[in-house]
Design an enzyme around this catalytic site. Sequence first.
Site, mmCIF file in Angstrom:
data_model
loop_
_atom_site.group_PDB
_atom_site.id
_atom_site.type_symbol
_atom_site.label_atom_id
_atom_site.label_comp_id
_atom_site.label_asym_id
_atom_site.label_seq_id
_atom_site.Cartn_x
_atom_site.Cartn_y
_atom_site.Cartn_z
ATOM 1 N N GLY A 1 -26.393 -14.562 21.825
ATOM 2 C CA GLY A 1 -27.623 -13.473 21.217
ATOM 3 C C GLY A 1 -28.940 -14.276 21.298
ATOM 4 C CG HIS B 1 -22.526 -26.872 23.128
ATOM 5 N ND1 HIS B 1 -21.666 -26.239 23.465
ATOM 6 C CD2 HIS B 1 -23.479 -26.516 22.178
ATOM 7 C CE1 HIS B 1 -21.968 -25.157 22.055
ATOM 8 N NE2 HIS B 1 -22.543 -25.708 21.605
ATOM 9 C CD GLU C 1 -29.719 -14.584 17.540
ATOM 10 O OE1 GLU C 1 -29.919 -15.693 17.375
ATOM 11 O OE2 GLU C 1 -28.963 -14.433 18.102
#
Length: 756
Positions: free
Chosen positions: A433, A696, A485
């Site tokens: 996203g 991450h 986003e």
Amino acid sequence: MKTSVTGFPRIGTLRELKFASEKYFRKEISAEELLQTGKVLRKTHWNIQKNAGMDYISCNDFSYYDMTLDTAVLFNIIPRRYKELNLQQLDTYFAMARGCQGESGDVRALAMKKWFNTNYHYIVPEIEDDTDIRLSGNKLWEEYAEAKELGIETKPVVTGAYTLLKLCRYTGKKTMDDCTDAVITAYRNLLEKCGEYQIAWIQFDEPALVLDMDRKEQALFRKIYEAILPAAGKSSVLLQTYFGDVRDIYQQLVKLPFAGIGLDFTEGKETYSLIEKYGFPEDKLLFAGLVNGKNIWKNHYALTLQVLDALHEKGIRTVLSTSCSLLHVPYTLKHESKLPQEYLSHFAFAEEKLEELKELKFLASCGDYRLQAVWQENEKLFAEERNCSNEEVKKRLSLVTEKDYIRLPERSRRQKLQKEAFDLPEFPTTTIGSFPQTKDVKANRAAYRKGEITESEYVAFNRKKIAECVAWQEETGLDVLVHGEYERNDMVEYFGESMGGFLFTEKAWVQSYGTRCVKPPIIWGDVYREKPITVEWSVYAQSLTKKIMKGMLTGPVTILNWSFPREDISIRESILQIALAVRDEVLDLEKNGIRIIQIDEAALREKLPLRKSDWQKEYLDFAIPAFRLTHSGVKPETQIHTHMCYSEFTDLIPAIDDMDADVITFEASRSDLQILDSLREHNFETEVGPGVYDIHSQRVPSVEEIVDALHTMLTKIDRDRLWVNPDCGLKTRAVPETEASLKNLVAAAEQIRREA
Ligand code: GLN
Ligand code: ZN
């Protein structure tokens, strides 16, 4: 009666540690400068607690990344691949936490998992066959000495031996049992050294005791502490538990020679009845966790004092404590200048909780505390009616029937229809996203918030970003696109802002992992959608491409779990209210031509009860139906995706299948794809996209690496059900590494398709 703080947040009121660490990662400041920031923060935090009159203050609750990782390092549990980088201590530490790619080598980060039932993530230590477990670090003693120099006597906090053994991963042939003796010796040495330093109290955190414990686990716990405690000498050991009650081990626990035992009275449903039933030994201190360390509502003094009175009557020597570390709540209400006092007066963040401890301590010492002004003021607050009800919301929820929870036709039928309608290649590629939230993106949002630019300027900028993002994805060759986003600060706050019933803070940050913080909204009242939220962005993005644009929403369970929930109505009722609000958005997206809608349930597992016996009734029975309520109204051809993070959901597979989504993407790369076996075992029906690389970390995965991961996945997942995607949103990443990673991802999918 004295007061104790289990642990204090460390990231800094204004996230000083985050910003300093990130500067250090970008090589903009030196290690010394980062360490100096840490030192200043520790001093500030100790002084705040001292000035608030706390009796037991923790040290070593500070961490540059994570406390479990600190404990691993303290005991030399450092996998060989990190040692072989030959870096300075601090950089080895960060390599374990974040991975490292450069001249010194190329290693991935250790796995990261959710810390019990919170949104904090810990680093999972790894024990290899030749790991030499022994006391080796010195952070604990340095911090103790540092506080002492400031005139503050502290109790060092360390993850306890039982919890540590339980949380570690054993990557070689050795098992937990094989490592127990070495761990015992290491903790004995730790206690001996505490003796040398004349440390009065040491706190061992053992949250694993609130999980279900079988006989073998109980025996292990006993064995560990029977062996460790004799080494304590003059130091007193506080065995601290939190996040629940210790019903399986209570009777054995109180017989062991701990000087103090910390129990959670907030989440521990049975804590009080355990004490009633089995008593509490006279020779020990009970650290009673009565001030909630996890939620932000004020403590109701009348109720807390009732418990304290009862404990007192039983002759139990009690220290009043927080229910867990204050790490899980924001720092202070002082920086909240926008919320009116009528709201603020109901909240207590970390600093205000210290005040509560202090006031409760004072009240407990008064003959008749009902005569005291602070008590009366508190009573008045709880007697007052809050403006939080909305009759329409309540009515709508009451009209929901069983069939609103069921999507038709059944999934296998839908899957066929969708395959025909979309005509996607095998192994469709997509992302989760968000795209990199670069400086300009954040600056645009900030400027809009501050009123420095107009709404149309704000929208124009985002549209430009969306257009670039769509072009970027087309060029990369991804199959199902997203809009990026850019309008979202945070996946929960963004939705909460367009829903009635939510309150927002300005500076109420809580650490989620490492340098990442979140600012959870507060659910103040009944929740409903005020207006369409994402429709315009998604429709615009879809207008730019012939490929399919995924609509992107956050699901009800996650919205609730990443907010501070109400305490006056049930979690169930709140989740269902939010589900109806999300349902409105889903149907609006569909009506406007969006054919794939992803409803993120990143935090599904978070509030899953820690004891299995409570799972169904206390959570899954309403959390899963709530998700279905969001999408049961769409057409068969509309494809519903969901996404989950760090989901150790091996044991939740049937429940997740029962959400009845068409596709699920989830984190897998950092946990070695263990979950795939269980998918197979349970005949998981939902199509799956186990993340093929770890977002991450700043590290770029190679094509071969991704192909390897896909090969492994294909041994367990049917070809026509496998999606290819990163393991989470890309918002925290920079552009160059994202570009390189996504290119490799697409190349890997192409290679697998060719292999046929
Ligand atoms: N759609 C969200 C994103 O990509 C999901 C984030 C998450 O799972 N935490 O950012
Ligand atoms: Zn995620």
